[in-house]
Write a protein that holds these residues in place. Structure first.
Motif, mmCIF file in Angstrom:
data_model
loop_
_atom_site.group_PDB
_atom_site.id
_atom_site.type_symbol
_atom_site.label_atom_id
_atom_site.label_comp_id
_atom_site.label_asym_id
_atom_site.label_seq_id
_atom_site.Cartn_x
_atom_site.Cartn_y
_atom_site.Cartn_z
ATOM 1 N N ILE A 44 1.006 -1.152 -0.005
ATOM 2 C CA ILE A 44 0.094 -0.127 0.152
ATOM 3 C C ILE A 44 0.800 1.368 -0.072
ATOM 4 N N TRP A 45 1.893 1.273 0.757
ATOM 5 C CA TRP A 45 2.806 2.486 0.691
ATOM 6 C C TRP A 45 3.588 2.477 -0.361
ATOM 7 N N ALA A 46 4.095 1.622 -0.988
ATOM 8 C CA ALA A 46 4.856 1.740 -2.206
ATOM 9 C C ALA A 46 3.866 2.321 -3.222
ATOM 10 N N GLN A 47 2.702 1.659 -3.317
ATOM 11 C CA GLN A 47 1.693 2.226 -4.458
ATOM 12 C C GLN A 47 1.293 3.485 -4.150
ATOM 13 N N ARG A 48 1.185 4.075 -3.071
ATOM 14 C CA ARG A 48 0.556 5.393 -2.739
ATOM 15 C C ARG A 48 1.901 6.413 -3.067
ATOM 16 N N ILE A 49 3.178 6.056 -2.805
ATOM 17 C CA ILE A 49 4.361 6.838 -3.110
ATOM 18 C C ILE A 49 4.182 6.860 -4.597
ATOM 19 N N SER A 50 4.138 5.998 -5.268
ATOM 20 C CA SER A 50 3.940 5.592 -6.942
ATOM 21 C C SER A 50 2.904 6.182 -7.484
ATOM 22 N N GLY A 51 1.910 6.791 -6.580
ATOM 23 C CA GLY A 51 0.700 7.390 -7.198
ATOM 24 C C GLY A 51 -0.205 6.388 -7.812
ATOM 25 N N LYS A 52 -0.101 5.238 -7.264
ATOM 26 C CA LYS A 52 -0.997 3.995 -7.881
ATOM 27 C C LYS A 52 -1.968 3.532 -6.923
ATOM 28 N N LYS A 53 -3.028 2.993 -7.340
ATOM 29 C CA LYS A 53 -3.979 2.614 -6.623
ATOM 30 C C LYS A 53 -3.572 1.090 -5.843
ATOM 31 N N PRO A 54 -3.772 1.002 -4.477
ATOM 32 C CA PRO A 54 -3.214 -0.359 -3.955
ATOM 33 C C PRO A 54 -4.118 -1.380 -4.370
ATOM 34 N N LEU A 55 -3.448 -2.737 -4.645
ATOM 35 C CA LEU A 55 -4.238 -3.984 -4.989
ATOM 36 C C LEU A 55 -4.956 -4.547 -4.021
ATOM 37 N N TYR A 56 -4.350 -4.348 -2.742
ATOM 38 C CA TYR A 56 -4.770 -5.024 -1.436
ATOM 39 C C TYR A 56 -5.168 -4.263 -0.374
ATOM 40 N N GLY A 57 -6.046 -4.663 0.439
ATOM 41 C CA GLY A 57 -6.597 -4.141 1.444
ATOM 42 C C GLY A 57 -5.582 -4.267 2.666
ATOM 43 N N VAL A 58 -5.773 -3.243 3.487
ATOM 44 C CA VAL A 58 -4.668 -3.089 4.886
ATOM 45 C C VAL A 58 -4.815 -4.810 5.547
ATOM 46 N N TRP A 59 -5.960 -5.415 5.379
ATOM 47 C CA TRP A 59 -6.055 -6.867 6.374
ATOM 48 C C TRP A 59 -6.408 -7.875 5.359
ATOM 49 N N ASP A 60 -6.394 -7.868 4.099
ATOM 50 C CA ASP A 60 -6.386 -8.848 3.215
ATOM 51 C C ASP A 60 -5.720 -9.951 3.586
ATOM 52 N N ILE A 61 -6.135 -11.297 3.662
ATOM 53 C CA ILE A 61 -5.115 -12.249 4.095
ATOM 54 C C ILE A 61 -4.911 -13.030 2.678
ATOM 55 N N HIS A 62 -3.569 -13.378 2.828
ATOM 56 C CA HIS A 62 -2.980 -14.019 1.535
ATOM 57 C C HIS A 62 -2.594 -15.359 2.156
ATOM 58 N N GLY A 98 -10.005 7.690 3.478
ATOM 59 C CA GLY A 98 -10.211 8.551 2.473
ATOM 60 C C GLY A 98 -9.735 10.040 3.041
ATOM 61 N N ASP A 99 -9.364 9.900 4.172
ATOM 62 C CA ASP A 99 -8.829 11.137 4.620
ATOM 63 C C ASP A 99 -7.310 11.550 3.866
ATOM 64 N N GLN A 100 -7.247 12.719 3.642
ATOM 65 C CA GLN A 100 -5.903 13.235 2.859
ATOM 66 C C GLN A 100 -4.670 13.773 3.678
#
Length: 148
Positions: A44-62, A98-100
């Motif tokens: 999520i953080w790497a995607q945010r920095i890159s300006g991309k939408k994350p593919l996973y939710g915070v608590w998704d289980i893999h 959704g908080d900026q």
């Protein structure tokens, strides 16, 4: 200390935990859920920095079988950030509600690595309770062993 070394440390420490998951012959749902969270947060953080939408939710289980691939993808993204962006660049992003917010990349990376270490410690506690001897993931020990 350079950010690249912290990336290498985090990747190595995570890899040691992943190896334990790979060898486990019993179910470890709480530990797998928590380590999934570590991987999700890195993504999520790497995607945010890159300006991309994350593919996973915070608590998704893999499934634990996917941990190694997810980790490799995460660290590829994190290294791309390091190689292509200035650490003092400010990033505008939204949290999961959704908080900026706005932070510098170096602040975000510090959070990402600290968050990973914090939850790895929790995972290790769960693994000990399940009867496993967790691997050494202390930075200084890995440094002494010339693994970093």
């Amino acid at each position: 200390m350079q950010v690249a070394e912290i990336i290498n440390y985090t990747e190595l420490a995570d890899a040691r935990i992943i190896e334990l998951f790979k060898s486990a012959t019993i179910e470890l749902p709480d530990a797998e859920r928590l380590f999934s969270h570590v991987l999700n947060a890195q993504h999520i953080w790497a995607q945010r920095i890159s300006g991309k939408k994350p593919l996973y939710g915070v608590w998704d289980i893999h499934p634990k079988e996917n941990f190694e691939l997810l980790s490799a993808e995460n660290f590829k993204l994190i290294r791309e950030v390091l190689n292509n962006q200035s650490l003092d660049k400010r990033i505008l992003y939204a949290n999961t509600r959704g908080d900026q917010y706005e932070n510098r990349i170096d602040e975000i990376l510090f959070h990402l690595f600290n968050h990973s270490t914090y939850h790895r410690g929790q995972v290790v506690t769960l693994l000990k309770k399940a009867g496993f001897t967790p691997p050494v993931t202390d930075y200084i020990m890995l440094k002494r062993d010339h693994l970093l």
